[in-house]
Design a protein around this motif. Structure first.
Motif, PDB file in Angstrom:
ATOM      1  N   ASN A  37       0.813  -1.221   0.000  1.00 46.78           N
ATOM      2  CA  ASN A  37       0.000   0.000   0.000  1.00 46.78           C
ATOM      3  C   ASN A  37       0.847   1.272   0.000  1.00 46.78           C
ATOM      4  N   THR A  38       2.138   1.143   0.260  1.00 48.51           N
ATOM      5  CA  THR A  38       3.028   2.316   0.283  1.00 48.51           C
ATOM      6  C   THR A  38       3.542   2.686  -1.100  1.00 48.51           C
ATOM      7  N   TRP A  39       3.069   2.013  -2.127  1.00 47.54           N
ATOM      8  CA  TRP A  39       3.649   2.165  -3.461  1.00 47.54           C
ATOM      9  C   TRP A  39       3.660   3.618  -3.951  1.00 47.54           C
ATOM     10  N   SER A  40       2.586   4.368  -3.664  1.00 48.36           N
ATOM     11  CA  SER A  40       2.516   5.740  -4.178  1.00 48.36           C
ATOM     12  C   SER A  40       3.543   6.651  -3.513  1.00 48.36           C
ATOM     13  N   VAL A  41       3.783   6.424  -2.226  1.00 52.54           N
ATOM     14  CA  VAL A  41       4.786   7.216  -1.506  1.00 52.54           C
ATOM     15  C   VAL A  41       6.186   6.858  -2.012  1.00 52.54           C
ATOM     16  N   VAL A  42       6.433   5.567  -2.193  1.00 52.07           N
ATOM     17  CA  VAL A  42       7.720   5.116  -2.725  1.00 52.07           C
ATOM     18  C   VAL A  42       7.934   5.687  -4.124  1.00 52.07           C
ATOM     19  N   ALA A  43       6.896   5.644  -4.945  1.00 51.89           N
ATOM     20  CA  ALA A  43       7.006   6.159  -6.310  1.00 51.89           C
ATOM     21  C   ALA A  43       7.368   7.645  -6.310  1.00 51.89           C
ATOM     22  N   SER A  44       6.717   8.420  -5.452  1.00 49.57           N
ATOM     23  CA  SER A  44       7.026   9.849  -5.383  1.00 49.57           C
ATOM     24  C   SER A  44       8.472  10.086  -4.961  1.00 49.57           C
ATOM     25  N   ALA A  45       8.941   9.309  -3.975  1.00 42.50           N
ATOM     26  CA  ALA A  45      10.319   9.460  -3.501  1.00 42.50           C
ATOM     27  C   ALA A  45      11.320   9.121  -4.605  1.00 42.50           C
ATOM     28  N   VAL A  46      11.073   8.019  -5.306  1.00 45.17           N
ATOM     29  CA  VAL A  46      11.967   7.621  -6.401  1.00 45.17           C
ATOM     30  C   VAL A  46      11.897   8.645  -7.537  1.00 45.17           C
ATOM     31  N   ASN A  47      10.715   9.186  -7.785  1.00 47.85           N
ATOM     32  CA  ASN A  47      10.571  10.212  -8.815  1.00 47.85           C
ATOM     33  C   ASN A  47      11.424  11.445  -8.503  1.00 47.85           C
ATOM     34  N   ILE A  48      11.373  11.881  -7.257  1.00 47.21           N
ATOM     35  CA  ILE A  48      12.144  13.058  -6.851  1.00 47.21           C
ATOM     36  C   ILE A  48      13.639  12.811  -7.027  1.00 47.21           C
ATOM     37  N   ILE A  49      14.088  11.619  -6.631  1.00 45.51           N
ATOM     38  CA  ILE A  49      15.502  11.258  -6.799  1.00 45.51           C
ATOM     39  C   ILE A  49      15.861  11.221  -8.285  1.00 45.51           C
ATOM     40  N   THR A  50      14.958  10.646  -9.090  1.00 42.94           N
ATOM     41  CA  THR A  50      15.184  10.563 -10.532  1.00 42.94           C
ATOM     42  C   THR A  50      15.369  11.945 -11.151  1.00 42.94           C
ATOM     43  N   VAL A  51      14.461  12.857 -10.821  1.00 39.98           N
ATOM     44  CA  VAL A  51      14.528  14.212 -11.369  1.00 39.98           C
ATOM     45  C   VAL A  51      15.804  14.917 -10.912  1.00 39.98           C
ATOM     46  N   ALA A  52      16.162  14.748  -9.647  1.00 37.57           N
ATOM     47  CA  ALA A  52      17.380  15.381  -9.122  1.00 37.57           C
ATOM     48  C   ALA A  52      18.620  14.882  -9.859  1.00 37.57           C
ATOM     49  N   VAL A  53      18.677  13.572 -10.082  1.00 44.74           N
ATOM     50  CA  VAL A  53      19.819  12.990 -10.795  1.00 44.74           C
ATOM     51  C   VAL A  53      19.879  13.509 -12.227  1.00 44.74           C
ATOM     52  N   LEU A  54      18.742  13.578 -12.889  1.00 40.15           N
ATOM     53  CA  LEU A  54      18.713  14.056 -14.268  1.00 40.15           C
ATOM     54  C   LEU A  54      19.115  15.522 -14.368  1.00 40.15           C
ATOM     55  N   ILE A  55      18.708  16.320 -13.389  1.00 42.14           N
ATOM     56  CA  ILE A  55      19.116  17.731 -13.378  1.00 42.14           C
ATOM     57  C   ILE A  55      20.636  17.842 -13.280  1.00 42.14           C
ATOM     58  N   LEU A  56      21.231  17.025 -12.411  1.00 39.09           N
ATOM     59  CA  LEU A  56      22.686  17.043 -12.260  1.00 39.09           C
ATOM     60  C   LEU A  56      23.386  16.570 -13.535  1.00 39.09           C
ATOM     61  N   LEU A  57      22.854  15.531 -14.164  1.00 38.73           N
ATOM     62  CA  LEU A  57      23.483  14.963 -15.346  1.00 38.73           C
ATOM     63  C   LEU A  57      23.375  15.872 -16.568  1.00 38.73           C
ATOM     64  N   THR A  58      22.331  16.695 -16.604  1.00 38.87           N
ATOM     65  CA  THR A  58      22.096  17.506 -17.803  1.00 38.87           C
ATOM     66  C   THR A  58      22.358  18.997 -17.602  1.00 38.87           C
ATOM     67  N   VAL A 123      -2.635  13.250   1.480  1.00 43.28           N
ATOM     68  CA  VAL A 123      -2.877  14.642   1.085  1.00 43.28           C
ATOM     69  C   VAL A 123      -1.681  15.195   0.319  1.00 43.28           C
ATOM     70  N   ILE A 124      -0.488  14.982   0.871  1.00 43.66           N
ATOM     71  CA  ILE A 124       0.726  15.454   0.201  1.00 43.66           C
ATOM     72  C   ILE A 124       0.885  14.802  -1.160  1.00 43.66           C
ATOM     73  N   ASN A 125       0.594  13.511  -1.205  1.00 44.05           N
ATOM     74  CA  ASN A 125       0.801  12.762  -2.439  1.00 44.05           C
ATOM     75  C   ASN A 125      -0.236  13.074  -3.504  1.00 44.05           C
ATOM     76  N   LEU A 126      -1.318  13.742  -3.130  1.00 44.38           N
ATOM     77  CA  LEU A 126      -2.333  14.114  -4.111  1.00 44.38           C
ATOM     78  C   LEU A 126      -1.728  15.012  -5.190  1.00 44.38           C
ATOM     79  N   ILE A 127      -0.771  15.835  -4.803  1.00 46.90           N
ATOM     80  CA  ILE A 127      -0.070  16.693  -5.757  1.00 46.90           C
ATOM     81  C   ILE A 127       1.284  16.129  -6.122  1.00 46.90           C
ATOM     82  N   LEU A 128       1.984  15.597  -5.124  1.00 48.53           N
ATOM     83  CA  LEU A 128       3.355  15.147  -5.343  1.00 48.53           C
ATOM     84  C   LEU A 128       3.438  13.993  -6.333  1.00 48.53           C
ATOM     85  N   LEU A 129       2.549  13.019  -6.237  1.00 46.66           N
ATOM     86  CA  LEU A 129       2.610  11.861  -7.134  1.00 46.66           C
ATOM     87  C   LEU A 129       2.400  12.253  -8.592  1.00 46.66           C
ATOM     88  N   PRO A 130       1.329  12.984  -8.937  1.00 47.13           N
ATOM     89  CA  PRO A 130       1.136  13.327 -10.357  1.00 47.13           C
ATOM     90  C   PRO A 130       2.261  14.179 -10.937  1.00 47.13           C
TER      91      PRO A 130
END
Length: 237
Positions: A37-58, A123-130
């Motif tokens: 049931n934690t999948w959406s929170v995990v997804a948001s966390a991995v997404n944030i890490i993904t975006v941060a890494v891509l910003i650094l790489l590019t 509540v936080i994930n309502l915006i953070l996930l999308p």
């Protein structure tokens, strides 16, 4: 960073999801199904890490805007509405077809995908996930994949495949039928999105449409989290 290495990030994302769910399971002392049931929170966390890494790489090569070929003023409201409707219809259609093929049920939806979580997180994930999903997934599979792979056919086939296969591990469960179901659910949509993006190189309608369907999912999670009995009602339908 040399652009030829960017496509290697596509399969890495699936590996990260597997590793994160296994680590959480070990730390919590629970089975993978118990933390699904934690999948959406995990997804948001991995997404944030993904975006941060891509910003650094590019950062020395135009940043994320250049990676995904974003151009201000290129998108019309008609394109956004059309893409949003297409993503919702094909996304839901793919899940229904995969549910029938794998489970013989229409409509089939894994109950853990809308399982309740603590209300503040919902509540936080309502915006953070999308928002985070639209940025991370499209940057990885369209930017690092379609935009970077030179071969005409592989530039669609490989990103579409890895785009779909990552969903097999969100959440990660030791269930082959479930993993096949998740992969088949998203494959028609990811193929079409990669083809459309390959043709027009306009990421914004895809990203907004992507965010809309994730917003609907996050809204369901918030409802099951905040309204007593709503989850049981939804899963009994």
């Amino acid at each position: 960073m040399n652009k030829k290495f960017l496509p290697a990030l596509m399969p890495l994302r699936s590996i990260i999801f597997i590793a994160v769910f296994i680590v959480i399971s070990m730390i919590a002392g629970k089975g993978l199904s118990d933390i699904s049931n934690t999948w959406s929170v995990v997804a948001s966390a991995v997404n944030i890490i993904t975006v941060a890494v891509l910003i650094l790489l590019t950062k020395n090569d135009g940043g994320l805007k250049k990676l995904i070929n974003y151009e201000k003023g290129k998108t019309t409201p008609k394109q956004v509405v059309g893409m949003s409707v297409l993503i919702i219809c094909l996304g839901m259609g793919g899940m229904y077809l995969a549910g029938f093929l794998c489970y013989g049920i229409i409509p089939y939806a894994p109950p853990m995908m809308i399982a309740p979580i603590p209300v503040p997180l919902a509540v936080i994930n309502l915006i953070l996930l999308p928002v985070s999903t639209a940025l991370a997934e499209n940057s990885i599979y369209l930017g690092c994949g379609v935009n970077t792979i030179k071969n005409r056919y592989l530039s669609v086939i490989l990103p579409a495949f890895f785009f779909a296969v990552q969903h097999s591990f969100i959440p990660t469960l030791p269930d082959a039928r479930y993993m096949i179901y998740r992969f088949l659910s998203f494959l028609p949509l990811t193929i079409l999105l990669c083809i459309i993006y390959k043709k027009n190189r306009n990421p914004l309608p895809i990203m907004i449409g992507h965010a809309v369907i994730d917003l609907l999912t996050a809204g369901q999670i918030l409802a099951t989290s905040a309204i007593p009995g709503f989850y049981d009602m939804m899963t009994s339908l």
